[in-house]
Design an enzyme around this catalytic site. Structure first.
Site, short mmCIF file in Angstrom:
data_model
loop_
_atom_site.label_atom_id
_atom_site.label_comp_id
_atom_site.label_asym_id
_atom_site.label_seq_id
_atom_site.Cartn_x
_atom_site.Cartn_y
_atom_site.Cartn_z
N ASP A 1 0.86 -1.17 0.00
CA ASP A 1 0.00 0.00 0.00
C ASP A 1 0.91 1.23 0.00
OD1 ASP A 1 -2.31 1.60 0.27
OD2 ASP A 1 -2.05 1.66 2.44
N ASP B 1 -1.28 -0.96 5.89
CA ASP B 1 -1.50 -0.42 7.24
C ASP B 1 -2.82 -0.90 7.84
OD1 ASP B 1 -3.29 0.96 5.71
OD2 ASP B 1 -2.55 2.96 6.17
N ASP C 1 -6.89 -2.57 3.58
CA ASP C 1 -6.13 -3.65 2.98
C ASP C 1 -6.46 -5.02 3.55
OD1 ASP C 1 -4.60 -1.67 1.58
OD2 ASP C 1 -3.51 -1.30 3.43
#
Length: 1193
Positions: free
Chosen positions: A487, A849, A853
């Site tokens: 990410d 994080d 996700d």
């Protein structure tokens, strides 16, 4: 068997879901049950044990197939690659007790709507319901549709109007009772498993059953010492395992128990509001939410008022989320499809905390219970812990296969033993005992445990580095990673965004940039008002809380925030409405303040948020902020500057985060709650751009460079702007200097035109407006000479990814082979992308994080969460250090653990074969090793080596290749086979030579006089002094020779198989292991050369001439030198194996390798400055290997 059943006997449970299962109907038959009972008695309990290991066999033996409607037992089989069987009893619920008290009759049930599953589940006229409970979820039998269906949730087909109409006034007490009985309690009950249950479950493991068999055999042979040692080790192992399982059970129990005993306010249709224990809630109940800091005991749909909720437990996001009520729209469309944005914005999830509940006017905040118990979001999270997806790691499968090979070897040894001992005229019981001994020697009971020791040590080392693991088997998978997805925001870049400046605009276009670094106050006007009010911040206990981006934006305006509702007298004002006011620092302002009266919350799917504000003493306004492209699309075209795209690129190419702002004036005649989002978000006036800095973390570039140098692909998956993502990829080193970026743009079909895909080269130009590089799209028709080199990366947006997947799926694998930058990706698209990479046979890691996700973290082979929230349970690994340094650490430890597992596998295999060969040679003389000889080898040598051999740490340097991923690989198999042959040759040579020695006397068991003489002296003098005669049945020259050869060989084999670089630290750094080897070697040499009769008697050894002992040492040393030479020169010679592969034309069968070879030979790839159109065929790519998942893990 199930494939031949009729449709009525077979169905799918949870069709299309991740936990899809096949379900088969069976009926218990009395005669079959009686036969199984008799079989259990005559087999001394072995039959029930087999049924415990094979649930399907139990059902097939006790029951006969029947339709699901008649079944009293169902057999379940997962539809994934594991095909796991389980069985459940069908349970009956009787509603007859309610019929007399609540007026329930067969002809007139209280739940009259035929569409409700509860009504369809009630069998008439006896008012009974049948259900099964699978993984904590109830499934009731739908009498009309003839299938089991999940219960405990509101029906998906309900529209928003139906929800308001049916449940807006609450349920009657009678309806509550019926639902309570059928749906079960609203509780996530994770009982603390009793120790005795854990103990029995652990003891019944096939591994311990085999150990029990071995121990019984050893006791019958009076091999009590080692049997007791094995029992002691097993008891310690079982105790530690049971303790660990018990601790996990207690921890999980405490984690969920607080949500099972909450008092809530429920509105009952006749009795009104009343306090109720949360366990009694049922789907359809009407909750009244009051106060703040309320823990949600269930999933509920908000139908009135608004709430600010902390969803950190579910998403890992510590930012409060605003929930809005489900509008009452006159439509029959299901409520989840009715909402333009994510329907989750209307749902309060179980386990989350309602920080603030704001009622509309004088009403109450109301929510309808959507799901209860394990059906809730938290329940699903807990079930994923209780029932994790099994790991089908190749190492484990290969170990099982090799164990079967050892069983085959043991069978050959048993036949040999039977022949030798029967021909020797040994008693039958002795023959059987010796034959069974061969099994315990050839099949080492410690092999499965030995394979996990490296993982345990790796887990301990990871914990010291702040990396925690909830799935230890995944550590080995880390060693195979060859692609890692990251990410961007919060992972590669800093989580916090600092305002850099604003670019206002008017009818003349964009104005001069206002830099916040200048210290000048922001000019007052609609742009400043938008920044002060268009957010989801809340005021809690005098502190402003919310999204850090919103907070930074608000602080930049130098306005202040208050919570008020009484002193403004604004119509439709919610209680505790947020009011923003300019402070004295900002000078004269056009308005006294703004009251935020309504929010359309931010959604990652919509990429925008909108608020409706009321000016104090003025009109009503709407402000929007979001992704520039999205916001501009809602604005009046003439208010969007013509230089919008170029101005946006100026900042995004510098790595800035850009947010656009817009507004419009609203009419006052329409109530705020009645305003539709579509109406509010139209014909807006574009205000300008807010520029925020998002710098790379210091650790990002070195880590990515380390991974790339190790030939591990790095990919960025972000929800941010594409240009920003490209710039961050360049700055971080993900795209190296000189490498090209090709922008892939795909558009959906519109009207008569087909879907299209275009390829444009993104080039650099210097200098940029701020002294940094800029990028632009090369739209020239000619292609530069180096445009088609092999060093290129594809960049595309989430929209293009969706279109390519739908219309150009045959191109998808080609794009993924060089796809590096994926921007504007939704959470669902992130998961899909990870899965597509897996289809190409990549071992995929995902580092994020935890905010958006979770799906990708769960989908990846290895998910690494940088969040410490409870949502990290979706990820096998969680790092306390919020940067990507944990990724190379994990890969290094994974590689080390994988190599360690291979080392232990090879050692345990050789150890068992060394004993096997030695014992079979001694069987030829109807002899064997004594108990103390076995004990010395098993405990003093092998056990100590097994404990210390795995202590090597990981090599601090990542090398550009991975360890072998399989036990059944040519180098490893060759290593094992060659070492077995060397040991076999050494034992045979020693066995034959000792019998040819001149001092070898069959009638005497010692050739050592009082003073040891040489072999030549013994040969010259047949009249030797008085010799001690041994009383042992084991002591012989063959026994002594074989034992010394085997024991010292076990030490040398451990040294040969203990691997160091390139994946582990050198063996000499493992001080404990080296010390153990030195001590073991010293003890063995002492026993070999010391003439201590008592020691010889205890170990059943015979004293031999010193020269023969030297010969033994020479044989072992020669074997060691040859073995070490073979291992270093052949087995570990990577260049040699590469040359062998080239010689035989072997090429990798991994899909991504095949595609790489094909594309390397395709001169027309990649296409540049071209546009292609879909033929509407949409041929999809399929990887059969991935679909069967036979070789995936």
């Amino acid at each position: 068997m199930g494939d031949h059943l009729e449709k009525s006997q077979h169905a799918l449970l949870n069709e299309g879901d991740e936990n899809e299962m096949e379900i088969f109907g069976y009926r218990t038959q009395g005669c079959r049950k009686a036969l199984c009972l008799i079989g259990s008695i005559f087999s001394l309990g072995m039959l029930p044990l087999v049924f415990y290991w094979r649930p399907a066999w139990r059902v097939w033996a006790n029951c006969v197939p029947c339709s699901l409607q008649e079944a009293d037992v169902v057999l379940l089989k997962t539809t994934d690659e594991f095909k796991i069987y389980s069985w459940k009893k069908v349970i009956w619920i009787s509603l007859s007790a309610l019929s007399s008290t609540s007026g329930l009759t067969p002809d007139h049930p209280l739940i009259t709507d035929e569409g409700y599953i509860i009504n369809r589940a009630i069998r008439k006229p006896d008012l009974k319901v049948r259900y099964i409970k699978v993984q904590k979820i109830r499934y009731v039998w739908n009498n009309l549709e003839g299938q089991f269906q999940k219960i405990g949730s509101l029906e998906d087909w309900l529209s928003s109007a139906k929800i308001h109409q049916k449940f807006g006034l609450g349920l009657t007490s009678e309806e509550q009772e019926i639902r309570r009985l059928i749906c079960g309690p609203n509780a996530i009950d994770v009982e603390i498993t009793p120790i005795w249950k854990l103990l029995i479950k652990e003891v019944l493991n096939p591994f311990y059953i085999f150990q029990l068999f071995s121990v019984c055999l050893w006791f019958s042979e009076d091999y009590k010492e080692y049997a007791l040692a094995i029992i002691l080790m097993s008891v310690i192992s079982i105790a530690l395992t049971v303790y660990d399982l018990r601790q996990q059970s207690v921890k999980l129990h405490h984690l969920v128990e607080s949500h099972n005993s909450i008092t809530v306010s429920v509105y009952e249709r006749k009795a009104g509001a009343q306090d109720l224990e949360s366990r009694l809630l049922v789907p359809g109940d009407l909750l009244i939410l009051t106060g703040s800091r309320v823990q949600m005991p269930c999933d509920a749909i908000l139908i009135d008022g608004s709430c600010v909720v902390d969803e950190g437990m579910l998403t890992g996001e510590s930012i409060p989320v605003t929930k809005t009520p489900l509008s009452q729209t006159a439509s029959s469309v299901p409520w989840k499809m009715q909402s333009e944005a994510d329907p989750r914005r209307h749902v309060l999830f179980c386990g989350t905390e309602v920080i603030q509940a704001k009622a509309a006017g004088s009403g109450a905040v109301r929510a309808v219970v959507l799901q209860t118990g394990f059906n809730t979001a938290k329940g699903d999270l807990v079930r994923s812990i209780l029932y994790p997806k099994p790991m089908n790691f190749k190492l484990y499968r290969d170990a099982i296969r090799f164990l079967l090979c050892l069983v085959g070897t043991a069978t050959i040894g048993m036949v040999y033993t039977l022949c030798v001992y029967v021909l020797s005229g040994e008693p039958p019981e002795e023959v059987v005992r010796k034959a069974l001994d061969v099994i315990t020697i050839a099949v080492p009971p410690a092999l499965p445990a030995a394979l996990t020791t490296g993982i345990i040590y790796a887990q301990r080392r990871l914990k010291k580095k702040g990396i925690f693991c909830i799935s230890p088997q995944r550590i080995n998978v880390c060693g195979q990673l060859n692609l890692v997805c990251f990410d961007k925001t919060g992972t590669l870049t800093r989580g916090g965004l600092d305002p850099w400046g604003v670019v206002p605009c008017d009818q003349n276009g964009f104005q001069a940039v206002h830099s916040f670094a200048s210290g000048k106050a922001l000019p007052q006007g609609p742009l400043c008002a938008a920044m002060a009010s268009c957010h989801s911040l809340i005021l809690l206990d005098g502190t402003i809380q919310g999204d850090p981006l919103d907070l930074k934006m608000f602080e930049a305006t130098k306005w202040e925030m208050t919570a008020s509702g009484d002193d403004l007298h604004i119509k439709e004002m919610l209680a505790h409405t947020i009011v923003v006011k300019p402070t004295d620092m900002v000078g004269q302002v056009p308005a006294e303040g703004l009251a935020i009266v309504h929010q359309f919350p931010f959604s990652s799917a919509l990429q925008r948020m909108t608020v409706i504000v009321q000016e104090m003493g003025g009109g009503r306004l709407a402000f929007m902020k979001g992704a520039p492209e999205r916001v501009a699309s809602f604005c009046q075209p003439d208010t969007v500057p013509t230089s919008f795209i170029s101005e946006l690129q100026i900042y995004t190419t510098q790595g800035f985060r850009v947010i656009a702002l817009a507004y419009k004036k609203l009419e006052m005649d329409c109530p705020t709650t009645a305003l539709m989002r579509e109406k509010v978000e139209s014909d807006l006036v574009f205000l300008g751009l807010l520029i925020l800095e998002n710098r790379l973390k210091e650790e990002t570039k070195p880590v990515l460079e380390e991974l790339i140098s190790a030939r591990i692909r790095t990919v960025m998956i972000t929800g941010d702007n594409l240009q920003t993502a490209i710039t961050v990829a360049r700055k971080s080193g993900m795209v190296s200097e000189g490498q090209k970026v090709i922008l892939v743009e795909a558009n959906e079909a519109t009207g008569s035109s087909s879907a299209s895909i275009s390829w444009k080269l993104v080039e650099e130009k210097k200098p940029g407006p701020f002294g940094s590089q800029d990028t632009y799209i090369n739209i020239r028709e000619e292609v530069p000479e180096n445009g088609r080199d092999r060093s290129y990366h594809f960049a595309l947006s989430g929209k293009s990814f969706h279109v390519i997947s739908q219309y150009f799926s045959s191109l998808l694998p080609k794009i993924l082979i060089n796809g590096t930058i994926f921007a504007r990706m939704s959470p669902g698209q992130k998961s899909s992308l990870v899965e597509e990479f897996q289809k190409l046979d990549y071992f995929v890691g995902m580092c994020g994080d935890g905010a958006n996700d979770c799906g990708a973290l769960k989908m990846a082979h290895v998910g690494i969460s940088l969040s410490e929230q409870e949502a990290s349970v979706a990820s096998p690994f969680t790092s306390k250090t919020p940067n990507i340094e944990c990724v190379p650490h994990l890969i290094k430890e994974g590689r080390a653990a994988l190599v360690t597992s291979f080392c232990m596998f090879k050692y345990m295999a050789l150890y068992s074969m060394i004993q096997y060969v030695g014992v079979l040679l001694l069987y030829w003389k109807t002899n064997s090793l004594s108990n103390y000889q076995f004990l010395f080898q098993d405990l003093a040598i092998t056990t100590l080596i097994g404990v210390t051999m795995n202590l090597n740490g990981a090599n601090p340097k990542l090398v550009p290749f991975r360890p072998a991923g399989r036990l059944i690989s040519p180098p490893l198999l060759l290593s094992v086979v060659l070492n077995i042959l060397l040991s076999l040759a050494m034992h045979i040579v020693g066995f034959i030579l000792v019998q040819k020695q001149p001092w070898y006397i069959m009638d005497y068991h010692s050739v050592c006089p009082v003073r040891n003489e040489s072999a030549s002296a013994l040969a010259a003098s047949p009249s030797v002094p008085e010799k001690t005669r041994s009383n042992s049945t084991f002591a012989s020259f063959e026994n002594t020779t074989i034992w010394f050869l085997g024991t010292i060989n076990c030490i040398f084999v451990a040294l040969v198989f203990s691997k160091g670089k390139p994946f582990r630290q050198p063996t000499y750094t493992n001080y404990i292991f080296v010390l153990v080897l030195i001590l073991q070697m010293g003890v063995c040499l002492f026993i070999l050369f010391a003439d201590i009769p008592e020691m010889h008697r205890r170990l059943d050894l015979l004293c031999t001439p010193v020269l023969w002992r030297v010969y033994i040492l020479i044989m072992i040393s020669s074997n060691f030198v040859v073995s070490l030479a073979v291992e270093k020169a052949i087995i570990e010679n990577r260049a040699l194996w590469i040359a062998v592969k080239r010689c035989f034309g072997y090429q990798s069968k991994s899909q991504y390798r095949i595609w790489q070879r094909n594309l390397a030979n395709d001169s027309s790839w990649p296409p540049l400055n071209q546009t292609s159109y879909s033929d509407m065929q949409g041929v999809s790519y399929s990887n059969p290997v991935f679909e069967s998942n036979e070789e995936q893990l």
